[in-house]
Design an enzyme around this catalytic site. Structure first.
Site, PDB file in Angstrom:
ATOM      1  N   LYS A 203       0.867  -1.176   0.000  1.00 58.51           N
ATOM      2  CA  LYS A 203       0.000   0.000   0.000  1.00 58.51           C
ATOM      3  C   LYS A 203       0.904   1.227   0.000  1.00 58.51           C
ATOM      4  O   LYS A 203       2.051   1.169   0.455  1.00 58.51           O
ATOM      5  CB  LYS A 203      -0.867  -0.011   1.272  1.00 58.51           C
ATOM      6  CG  LYS A 203      -2.111   0.821   1.189  1.00 58.51           C
ATOM      7  CD  LYS A 203      -3.268   0.105   0.534  1.00 58.51           C
ATOM      8  CE  LYS A 203      -4.470   1.006   0.416  1.00 58.51           C
ATOM      9  NZ  LYS A 203      -5.612   0.349  -0.197  1.00 58.51           N
TER      10      LYS A 203
ATOM     11  N   TYR B 126     -24.045   1.443  -3.951  1.00 58.98           N
ATOM     12  CA  TYR B 126     -25.003   1.639  -5.045  1.00 58.98           C
ATOM     13  C   TYR B 126     -25.118   0.363  -5.898  1.00 58.98           C
ATOM     14  O   TYR B 126     -26.215  -0.141  -6.151  1.00 58.98           O
ATOM     15  CB  TYR B 126     -24.564   2.823  -5.916  1.00 58.98           C
ATOM     16  CG  TYR B 126     -25.361   2.939  -7.193  1.00 58.98           C
ATOM     17  CD1 TYR B 126     -26.621   3.530  -7.205  1.00 58.98           C
ATOM     18  CD2 TYR B 126     -24.857   2.417  -8.400  1.00 58.98           C
ATOM     19  CE1 TYR B 126     -27.367   3.611  -8.383  1.00 58.98           C
ATOM     20  CE2 TYR B 126     -25.597   2.491  -9.568  1.00 58.98           C
ATOM     21  CZ  TYR B 126     -26.846   3.084  -9.563  1.00 58.98           C
ATOM     22  OH  TYR B 126     -27.579   3.151 -10.721  1.00 58.98           O
TER      23      TYR B 126
END
Ligand code: NAD
Length: 358
Positions: free
Chosen positions: A80, A187
């Site tokens: 990361k 969503y």
């Protein structure tokens, strides 16, 4: 934090600090583990209150990526990057923006492919394009795998299906799902739920986002503070981490916790056990939300990105989730412990072949 001690305790390989005085780039890259392949993980651009918090965040996130890719069966390790500063400020300065990201790209290139970057909180596809001007070690470029969110949502949906099968021996149709956060992942998750006959309860701090899913998918909206109390079979956290904690746990009425957010359990040992004691099945988050990294990993496949192959691989999350839930029932271990053990076993098995391959 004593970083060398922490790195030793949790098996980290590398922690690099980068500074470019011309663009004021301040970045930290962490390579946690490269046994299964190069360390892949996004770049988070965040206004950290201090350097120490940024370092702790990158260490924690990089290790999470190792487990996510290992359990997803990818030939990737975990890494990361974090950049300290104001991501919106850079976007308002076009000339500096390109230089900033190209400087970052050059540093990434200096890691010789041990670390591959991608989009994360505070970064955009255009930023990846600038990075790509300096290094091939970046994924999530336009025209290739694109936005990971629909694929993450698909993996979460497959995981919810696996949980329903395990808990109810039934399909998702007719079940009620409380979705917290209906941004990118939430969503698309609502879209799958609606298409498959689930009832949806939603909460978001953005009224606009709530309205969209109410209108498109017939969801019922509740206040963000009331989502934990919702009368639902499944709680799907798709906003923040640590939402299963001492305060929220007593409120939950569901039988399943399965969502897209990372680090759902505030304290995995305490809250993982508390969920089980209350008869609530917890779907390990880094398996449930692995669809995005699976999809993006196909950008590196021979012959280029192949959506069909990526979707087939995301389908497998359903079976992996089922295996973990069954195995946890048999052994009495918590589901996240079973997931961790499976990921670690794969890494160790491959590590032991290194003497042959190196
Ligand atoms: P997003 O920012 O698009 O959506 C998050 C939504 O949560 C927003 O609509 C926001 O308004 C809402 N929110 C914030 N605080 C809230 C609160 N207190 N109550 C209710 N809603 C709240 O982010 P995303 O890309 O959809 O990611 C959602 C989660 O999934 C994050 O935790 C992210 O780390 C994780 N995740 C995302 C991906 C991906 O592919 N996008 C992959 C793996 C994990």
């Amino acid at each position: 934090m004593n970083k060398f001690k922490y790195m030793e305790d949790y098996g980290y390989e590398q922690l690099c600090y980068f500074h470019d005085k011309y663009t004021d780039l301040k970045a930290i890259v962490c390579v946690h583990n490269t046994v299964l392949g190069p360390a892949l993980g996004g770049t988070r651009f965040w206004n950290y209150p201090c350097e120490e918090e940024a370092a702790e965040d990158v260490l924690r996130l990089a290790r999470g990526m190792t487990y996510k890719s290992a359990l997803a069966g990818l030939a990737l390790g975990g890494g990361k990057a974090v950049i300290l500063g104001d991501s919106k400020g850079i976007r308002r300065e076009p000339a500096r923006r390109e230089a900033f990201w190209r400087a970052f790209g050059r540093y990434i290139h200096g890691l010789s492919g041990r670390y591959i970057t991608a989009e994360d909180v505070g970064t955009s596809t255009q930023d990846m394009v600038y990075i790509h001007m300096e290094t091939p070690h970046v994924v999530g470029l336009p025209g290739r795998s694109g936005d990971p969110s629909p694929y993450t949502a698909l993996g979460v949906f497959k995981s919810i299906q696996a949980c329903c099968k395990h808990v109810y021996n039934d399909e998702i149709e007719g079940k009620t799902v409380a979705v917290q956060g209906v941004g990118n992942v939430g969503y698309y998750l609502c879209k799958h739920l609606n298409e498959n006959g689930a009832k949806i309860i939603v909460a978001d701090v953005s009224d606009e986002r709530v309205t969209r899913v109410v209108e498109e998918f017939g969801a019922t909206a509740v206040d963000p503070n009331d989502i934990y109390d919702a009368k639902a079979d499944i709680y799907a956290p798709c906003a923040l981490g640590a939402t299963v904690n001492d305060d929220t746990l007593p409120k939950l009425k569901c039988k399943i916790v399965c969502g897209g957010a990372n680090n759902v359990l505030k304290d995995p040992r305490v809250h993982g056990k508390a969920l089980r004691d209350r008869g609530i099945v917890y779907a390990p988050d880094y398996l449930a939300n692995a669809g995005g990294v699976i999809n993006v990993s196909y950008e590196r496949a021979e012959g280029g990105y192949n959506e069909e192959a990526a979707l087939r691989d995301i389908d497998r999350i359903y079976y992996r989730m089922g295996d973990i839930l069954r195995s946890s029932d048999e052994t009495g271990k918590l589901t996240f412990e079973t997931a961790d053990e499976m990921a670690e076993a794969r890494i160790e098995a491959v590590r032991n072949t290194r003497s042959i391959m190196a």
